[in-house]
Design a protein around this motif. Structure first.
Motif: not given
Length: 188
Positions: A94-110, A112-115, A145-152
């Motif tokens: 039950g321990e985290s091994a990997m996490g993948i987040i896809v978010e729209h750039s304009e979303a508030p959580f975006g 956080y990801l930029r920070s 890794a964090v990458l932003e382009r095409n509004d994502y």
């Protein structure tokens, strides 16, 4: 619901139904999530969570049994665009091994990801967008890794890397694959 009566001999059927309902409810983690336990999430070769390259994930993680939990569904498109979502991969404990987040750039959580720039050791080429990668902490084997382009904006964190693997490099490869396979794909 009121039970007026039940047919004789149906007790075992009710017990089985109750156990099945408990199993289903135990797998749920909220209205927006689905939980799937798979003995070998890599066996079919199908994308993990419907959008993550299974072979890249298999290479990045130690051999073992994993549970995949999807919150939202980026592989579902609205108006030709992927929706936001999160793919969590946990080991048998039950321990985290990997996490993948896809978010729209304009979303508030975006924002956080930029920070998320601590322990940054790599910057993506400008031609790929705005992004960086690094370790999950000093002396930690995991990478992100964090990458932003095409509004994502996409973030990958490899928490428990396979022995001999560079978690940062694996996170970079998976981020690039998510853009290639999910976001940069045009609906035709």
């Amino acid at each position: 619901m009121a039970w007026v009566g039940r047919p004789v001999g149906s007790g075992s059927k009710l017990a089985v139904a109750a156990l099945m309902m408990i199993s289903v409810l135990a797998g749920c983690r909220g209205d927006d999530s689905t939980a799937t336990t798979e003995l070998d999430i890599f066996e079919s070769g199908e994308p993990i969570c419907g959008f993550v390259d299974a072979e890249l994930v298999r290479q990045a993680l130690p051999a073992g049994t994993y549970e995949v939990r999807l919150v939202g569904d980026p592989s579902r498109r609205e108006l030709g665009r992927p929706t936001a979502g999160r793919c969590h991969i946990e080991n048998a404990a039950g321990e985290s091994a990997m996490g993948i987040i896809v978010e729209h750039s304009e979303a508030p959580f975006g924002e956080y990801l930029r920070s998320q720039r601590e322990w940054e050791t790599f910057t993506f080429p400008e031609s790929e967008g705005t992004g960086w990668a690094g370790r999950l902490g000093p002396g930690e084997p995991g990478g992100y890794a964090v990458l932003e382009r095409n509004d994502y904006i996409v973030r990958v964190a490899v928490v428990t890397p396979a022995e001999g693997r560079d978690a940062q490099e694996d996170a970079i490869a998976i981020v690039r694959a998510v853009f290639r396979d999910l976001i940069d794909v045009e609906e035709g």
